[in-house]
Scaffold this motif. Structure first.
Motif, PDB file in Angstrom:
ATOM      1  N   PHE A 225       5.172 -33.620  20.695  1.00 54.89           N
ATOM      2  CA  PHE A 225       6.154 -33.925  19.651  1.00 54.89           C
ATOM      3  C   PHE A 225       6.309 -32.791  18.650  1.00 54.89           C
ATOM      4  CE2 PHE A 225       4.437 -38.244  20.721  1.00 54.89           C
ATOM      5  CZ  PHE A 225       5.567 -38.694  21.394  1.00 54.89           C
ATOM      6  N   PHE A 226       5.187 -32.203  18.241  1.00 56.69           N
ATOM      7  CA  PHE A 226       5.220 -31.168  17.211  1.00 56.69           C
ATOM      8  C   PHE A 226       4.347 -29.994  17.632  1.00 56.69           C
ATOM      9  CE2 PHE A 226       6.010 -35.168  14.927  1.00 56.69           C
ATOM     10  CZ  PHE A 226       7.249 -34.879  14.375  1.00 56.69           C
ATOM     11  N   ASP A 227       4.620 -28.856  17.053  1.00 58.53           N
ATOM     12  CA  ASP A 227       3.848 -27.636  17.320  1.00 58.53           C
ATOM     13  C   ASP A 227       2.731 -27.541  16.293  1.00 58.53           C
ATOM     14  OD1 ASP A 227       3.073 -25.157  18.272  1.00 58.53           O
ATOM     15  OD2 ASP A 227       4.491 -24.083  17.007  1.00 58.53           O
ATOM     16  N   GLY A 228       1.523 -27.970  16.662  1.00 61.18           N
ATOM     17  CA  GLY A 228       0.414 -28.001  15.722  1.00 61.18           C
ATOM     18  C   GLY A 228       0.260 -29.374  15.103  1.00 61.18           C
ATOM     19  N   PRO A 229      -0.767 -29.560  14.305  1.00 61.41           N
ATOM     20  CA  PRO A 229      -1.063 -30.886  13.752  1.00 61.41           C
ATOM     21  C   PRO A 229      -0.061 -31.321  12.687  1.00 61.41           C
ATOM     22  CG  PRO A 229      -2.522 -29.244  12.785  1.00 61.41           C
ATOM     23  CD  PRO A 229      -1.764 -28.546  13.875  1.00 61.41           C
ATOM     24  N   VAL A 230       0.175 -32.623  12.632  1.00 60.51           N
ATOM     25  CA  VAL A 230       0.979 -33.219  11.559  1.00 60.51           C
ATOM     26  C   VAL A 230       0.199 -34.386  10.962  1.00 60.51           C
ATOM     27  CG1 VAL A 230       3.236 -32.486  12.404  1.00 60.51           C
ATOM     28  CG2 VAL A 230       2.247 -34.618  13.250  1.00 60.51           C
ATOM     29  N   ASP A 231      -1.129 -34.227  10.915  1.00 61.49           N
ATOM     30  CA  ASP A 231      -1.964 -35.265  10.317  1.00 61.49           C
ATOM     31  C   ASP A 231      -1.887 -35.165   8.791  1.00 61.49           C
ATOM     32  OD1 ASP A 231      -3.375 -32.931   9.859  1.00 61.49           O
ATOM     33  OD2 ASP A 231      -5.156 -33.541  10.988  1.00 61.49           O
ATOM     34  N   ASP A 232      -2.571 -36.080   8.119  1.00 60.28           N
ATOM     35  CA  ASP A 232      -2.483 -36.138   6.663  1.00 60.28           C
ATOM     36  C   ASP A 232      -2.975 -34.850   6.012  1.00 60.28           C
ATOM     37  OD1 ASP A 232      -1.951 -38.033   4.297  1.00 60.28           O
ATOM     38  OD2 ASP A 232      -3.962 -37.259   3.862  1.00 60.28           O
ATOM     39  N   ALA A 233      -4.039 -34.276   6.569  1.00 63.14           N
ATOM     40  CA  ALA A 233      -4.597 -33.055   5.970  1.00 63.14           C
ATOM     41  C   ALA A 233      -3.603 -31.903   6.035  1.00 63.14           C
ATOM     42  CB  ALA A 233      -5.895 -32.676   6.674  1.00 63.14           C
ATOM     43  N   SER A 234      -2.881 -31.787   7.164  1.00 61.42           N
ATOM     44  CA  SER A 234      -1.930 -30.682   7.296  1.00 61.42           C
ATOM     45  C   SER A 234      -0.723 -30.871   6.376  1.00 61.42           C
ATOM     46  CB  SER A 234      -1.466 -30.545   8.749  1.00 61.42           C
ATOM     47  OG  SER A 234      -0.710 -31.675   9.154  1.00 61.42           O
ATOM     48  N   VAL A 235      -0.318 -32.118   6.136  1.00 61.04           N
ATOM     49  CA  VAL A 235       0.776 -32.375   5.204  1.00 61.04           C
ATOM     50  C   VAL A 235       0.311 -32.158   3.766  1.00 61.04           C
ATOM     51  CG1 VAL A 235       2.416 -34.106   4.371  1.00 61.04           C
ATOM     52  CG2 VAL A 235       1.892 -33.957   6.816  1.00 61.04           C
ATOM     53  N   GLU A 236      -0.924 -32.551   3.486  1.00 63.72           N
ATOM     54  CA  GLU A 236      -1.475 -32.306   2.157  1.00 63.72           C
ATOM     55  C   GLU A 236      -1.534 -30.814   1.851  1.00 63.72           C
ATOM     56  OE1 GLU A 236      -5.371 -33.535  -0.575  1.00 63.72           O
ATOM     57  OE2 GLU A 236      -5.390 -33.875   1.588  1.00 63.72           O
ATOM     58  N   ALA A 237      -1.772 -29.995   2.880  1.00 64.38           N
ATOM     59  CA  ALA A 237      -1.816 -28.552   2.675  1.00 64.38           C
ATOM     60  C   ALA A 237      -0.457 -28.017   2.229  1.00 64.38           C
ATOM     61  CB  ALA A 237      -2.259 -27.856   3.964  1.00 64.38           C
ATOM     62  N   ILE A 238       0.620 -28.617   2.736  1.00 66.49           N
ATOM     63  CA  ILE A 238       1.957 -28.225   2.283  1.00 66.49           C
ATOM     64  C   ILE A 238       2.130 -28.579   0.803  1.00 66.49           C
ATOM     65  CG2 ILE A 238       4.430 -28.591   2.582  1.00 66.49           C
ATOM     66  CD1 ILE A 238       3.894 -29.233   5.521  1.00 66.49           C
ATOM     67  N   ALA A 239       1.742 -29.801   0.457  1.00 66.75           N
ATOM     68  CA  ALA A 239       1.860 -30.231  -0.945  1.00 66.75           C
ATOM     69  C   ALA A 239       1.023 -29.353  -1.866  1.00 66.75           C
ATOM     70  CB  ALA A 239       1.432 -31.688  -1.067  1.00 66.75           C
ATOM     71  N   ASP A 240      -0.085 -28.814  -1.354  1.00 72.22           N
ATOM     72  CA  ASP A 240      -0.944 -27.970  -2.169  1.00 72.22           C
ATOM     73  C   ASP A 240      -0.268 -26.664  -2.561  1.00 72.22           C
ATOM     74  OD1 ASP A 240      -3.606 -27.456  -3.367  1.00 72.22           O
ATOM     75  OD2 ASP A 240      -3.692 -25.840  -1.883  1.00 72.22           O
ATOM     76  N   TRP A 241       0.756 -26.274  -1.824  1.00 73.93           N
ATOM     77  CA  TRP A 241       1.546 -25.101  -2.204  1.00 73.93           C
ATOM     78  C   TRP A 241       2.503 -25.432  -3.357  1.00 73.93           C
ATOM     79  CZ3 TRP A 241       3.650 -21.163   1.835  1.00 73.93           C
ATOM     80  CH2 TRP A 241       2.589 -20.597   2.554  1.00 73.93           C
ATOM     81  N   LYS A 242       2.508 -26.685  -3.801  1.00 69.62           N
ATOM     82  CA  LYS A 242       3.432 -27.201  -4.811  1.00 69.62           C
ATOM     83  C   LYS A 242       4.850 -27.304  -4.253  1.00 69.62           C
ATOM     84  CE  LYS A 242       0.086 -27.517  -7.676  1.00 69.62           C
ATOM     85  NZ  LYS A 242      -0.542 -28.850  -7.874  1.00 69.62           N
ATOM     86  N   ALA A 243       4.950 -27.485  -2.937  1.00 69.96           N
ATOM     87  CA  ALA A 243       6.231 -27.791  -2.321  1.00 69.96           C
ATOM     88  C   ALA A 243       6.600 -29.230  -2.648  1.00 69.96           C
ATOM     89  CB  ALA A 243       6.165 -27.592  -0.811  1.00 69.96           C
ATOM     90  N   ASN A 244       7.893 -29.487  -2.791  1.00 71.23           N
ATOM     91  CA  ASN A 244       8.328 -30.873  -2.985  1.00 71.23           C
ATOM     92  C   ASN A 244       9.263 -31.354  -1.888  1.00 71.23           C
ATOM     93  OD1 ASN A 244      10.960 -29.932  -3.560  1.00 71.23           O
ATOM     94  ND2 ASN A 244      10.643 -29.955  -5.767  1.00 71.23           N
TER      95      ASN A 244
END
Length: 522
Positions: A225-244
Motif C-alpha cells: 500500500f505504501f512505500d515504508g512504514p505508516v505506523d503511528d511513530a512514523s506519522v508522529e515524526a512528521i508532526a515533530d517537524w511542526k508540519a500541519n
C-alpha cells in the motif's frame, strides 16, 4: 512529481453576500480639465453581525509609482482584524495600506486591490476620503451600506442567500471578528474566506507540511500500500517537524478495485489502508490532503510517462471512464469529516498534447475529446461536480497546467463550485518553467489575490535547499501555503527526498524544510 523506478518494492460565513454592496469612490477633478491622482473603489464583499469582508481597489491616474501607500479613515469605528494584498495598519480611525514587495510597481492607469476583514458596530459607513502616497483623491460621498444579519438555514430560500448545507453533526461556522479569532485546536475544518484558508472559528490558516508518497505506485506495482512504514511513530515524526499538513497521493485503479491490481492491494483493502493513514494524520492534529495521482487511460504522445493504459504513471488528464467514479467514492468516504481536503489531480499536462493554450485550458476545464489525447477526458468541472453531487462540502484543490506549474489562465477557466470552497494548487521545482520570482509575481500573485493558493509540491534536484528557501520566502511574505516533496527515503539524485530515515532524520534537502517549519512555529 515523477517518481524514480521502484527498485525493491482543493468560511462559508463570509461567502454570505446578502450585504454585498460595492461603492465607487471616484476621484473627481477640482477643475473641469484636471484629473484626480487616483480612483478608488471600496466594496463590502460580505457582511454579518459585527463583522464584514471588504476590498479597496486603487487606480493610479498619475505618474508611475515604484511604491505606494493608501490612506483613509473609517468614519464609524470599524477596526481591521486582518488584511492581504498589502501591509495593513490602523491607528485610531486612520488606516494605512502599504505595498508588498511583489505589487510595489503601480504604473499610470494600473490598479491594485487589497482586501481585509474588519469589525463594525452601529453602522458600517464607508470611508469617503483616500490618499495615495499622501496626495488626496477627490471623492464623492458614497451611499451608506445597509447592514444585514444573515441567518443560516439548512436550505437556500429565494430571498436570502445562505451558505451551503453542512453536515448536521458539524458545528456552525463562526464569522471572523476583531481581534482575529482563535484557531481551533487540532486539524481544522477548512473553508475559503476571500483568498485565505480559514477554520470553523474564522481564523486564517496556512497549510504547511509534506507529501507522503507511496499510495500512488506501490499497489499498482504489486508491492503493498505504501512505500515504508505508516505506523503511528512514523506519522508522529512528521508532526515533530511542526508540519500541519500531509498530502497523500492515491491510485484510482487500486481504490476502485480494478482486476489488474493484486487482490490483496485493491478495493476495500486499499481503501482501509488509506483511511487508516488519514486517521493517524488527524490524530496528530494535521490536515490530510487526499490526492489523485495516477489514473487509467492510454497516452503515448508528447512527454508521455508510459505507454500503459493502466494507472502506472502520470497521465496528461484524468479519464472520464473511471475518475469521476473515483471522486464519487472518495467524497462519499470522507464527506462527513470536513477536516479532509480533496486534491483533484496531481499534475495535468494537456498543454503537451494540444497545439494551443486555449485548447489546453478548455480540455482542462471541460474534458471530453481533447486534441492529442486518445481517451475521453474528465475535466476539472466534471470532478468538482462529482464531489459536490455526493453532498461533500470539503475543501477542493484544483491544479493548473504544465505539471501544475502554470496558473496563467486558472482564474479565467476555473471550474464553478456550488459550495464556494475551492482553492488553487501549484507545483514548483527548480527545473520548471515558472521557477523564479519574476514568473511568480506575474502569474501566481494575481491568483493568490483572488483565492487561497497551496504549493502542493516544492522541491529541487540539487540535494540542497537553496531553491525551496526562495520559494518559502516568497510564500511566507504573502501568507501562502506549501508542502515539501517528499517524506520518503529515496536518493535525492533520483528525486527530492526529505528524509533518510522514517524516524524523521532529514536529508541535506530536508533539513531546509524542517528547520524552516520549526522556526515558523512559536
Amino acid at each position: 512529481m515523477r517518481h524514480p523506478p521502484r527498485l525493491s518494492a482543493l468560511l462559508a460565513g463570509v461567502a454570505l453576500t446578502t450585504a454585498s454592496t460595492a461603492f465607487a469612490v471616484m476621484g473627481t477633478a477640482s477643475g473641469a480639465a484636471a484629473a484626480s491622482a487616483c480612483t478608488v473603489e471600496y466594496s463590502v464583499v460580505g457582511q454579518w453581525a459585527g463583522g464584514y469582508q471588504g476590498a479597496v481597489t486603487v487606480t493610479n491616474n498619475s505618474a508611475a509609482l515604484s511604491g505606494w501607500s493608501l490612506g483613509f479613515a473609517f468614519p464609524a469605528g470599524q477596526a481591521v482584524g486582518q488584511g492581504w494584498g498589502g501591509k495593513w495598519s490602523q491607528s485610531g480611525a486612520s488606516v494605512t495600506v502599504v505595498n508588498e514587495s511583489w505589487n510595489a510597481a503601480l504604473g499610470t492607469g494600473a490598479e491594485v486591490t487589497a482586501g481585509f476583514i474588519a469589525s463594525w458596530t452601529g453602522a458600517n459607513t464607508a470611508p469617503t476620503a483616500f490618499t495615495l502616497n499622501g496626495t488626496p483623491c477627490d471623492t464623492n460621498t458614497p451611499p451608506t451600506p445597509t447592514p444585514t444579519t444573515p441567518t443560516p438555514t439548512p436550505t437556500p430560500t429565494p430571498t436570502t442567500p445562505t451558505p451551503p448545507p453542512t453536515d448536521p453533526t458539524t458545528p456552525p461556522t463562526t464569522p471572523p471578528t476583531s481581534p482575529p479569532p482563535t484557531p481551533v485546536t487540532g486539524a481544522p475544518e477548512l473553508g475559503v474566506t476571500g483568498n485565505k484558508f480559514t477554520d470553523q472559528n474564522g481564523a486564517v490558516r496556512r497549510l504547511l507540511g509534506v507529501n507522503r508518497s507511496g499510495g500512488e505506485f506501490m499497489c499498482v506495482q504489486g508491492h503493498g500500500f505504501f512505500d515504508g512504514p505508516v505506523d503511528d511513530a512514523s506519522v508522529e515524526a512528521i508532526a515533530d517537524w511542526k508540519a500541519n499538513t500531509v498530502r497523500i497521493p492515491l491510485n484510482e485503479e487500486c481504490w476502485l478495485g480494478l482486476d489488474n491490481i493484486k487482490p490483496e492491494y485493491r478495493g476495500a483493502h486499499y481503501v482501509d489502508a488509506v483511511k487508516g493513514l488519514v486517521t493517524k494524520v488527524l490524530a496528530h492534529g494535521m490536515t490530510p490532503v487526499v490526492e489523485l495521482h495516477w489514473t487509467h487511460g492510454q497516452y503515448t504522445g508528447n512527454s508521455a510517462g508510459c505507454s500503459d493504459v493502466h494507472a502506472s504513471c502520470q497521465k496528461p488528464m484524468p479519464g472520464a471512464r473511471y475518475t469521476p467514479a473515483f471522486w464519487t467514492s472518495v467524497a462519499n468516504t470522507f464527506k462527513h469529516d470536513k477536516r479532509v481536503v480533496f486534491d483533484l489531480f496531481n499534475e495535468p499536462y494537456p498543454d503537451r498534447a494540444t497545439s494551443t493554450a486555449t485548447q489546453a485550458w478548455t480540455c482542462w476545464r471541460d474534458g471530453g475529446t481533447c486534441p492529442g489525447i486518445g481517451y475521453e477526458v474528465a475535466g476539472m468541472q466534471d470532478l468538482v461536480d462529482a464531489v459536490r453531487a455526493t453532498g461533500a462540502k470539503n475543501l477542493v484543490l484544483v491544479p493548473g497546467l504544465a505539471y501544475s506549474n502554470d496558473l496563467s489562465q486558472w482564474r479565467a477557466y476555473r471550474p464553478t463550485d456550488p459550495a464556494g470552497n475551492l482553492a488553487a494548487a501549484w507545483h514548483v521545482y527548480n527545473f520548471n518553467t515558472c521557477a523564479d520570482e519574476t514568473c511568480w509575481n506575474s502569474t501566481l500573485a494575481p491568483v493568490a489575490a483572488e483565492v487561497p493558493l497551496l504549493a502542493g509540491e516544492i522541491g529541487e534536484n540539487t540535494c540542497g535547499h537553496a531553491f525551496i528557501d526562495r520559494v518559502m520566502k516568497w510564500f511566507d511574505d504573502r501568507g501562502l501555503s506549501y508542502l515539501g516533496w517528499t517524506w520518503n527515503t529515496w536518493n535525492c539524485n533520483s528525486g527530492p527526498a526529505l528524509i533518510s530515515s522514517y524516524d524523521g532524520t532529514p536529508t541535506a534537502f530536508g533539513i531546509g524544510l524542517r528547520d524552516h517549519l520549526r522556526a515558523l512555529t512559536p
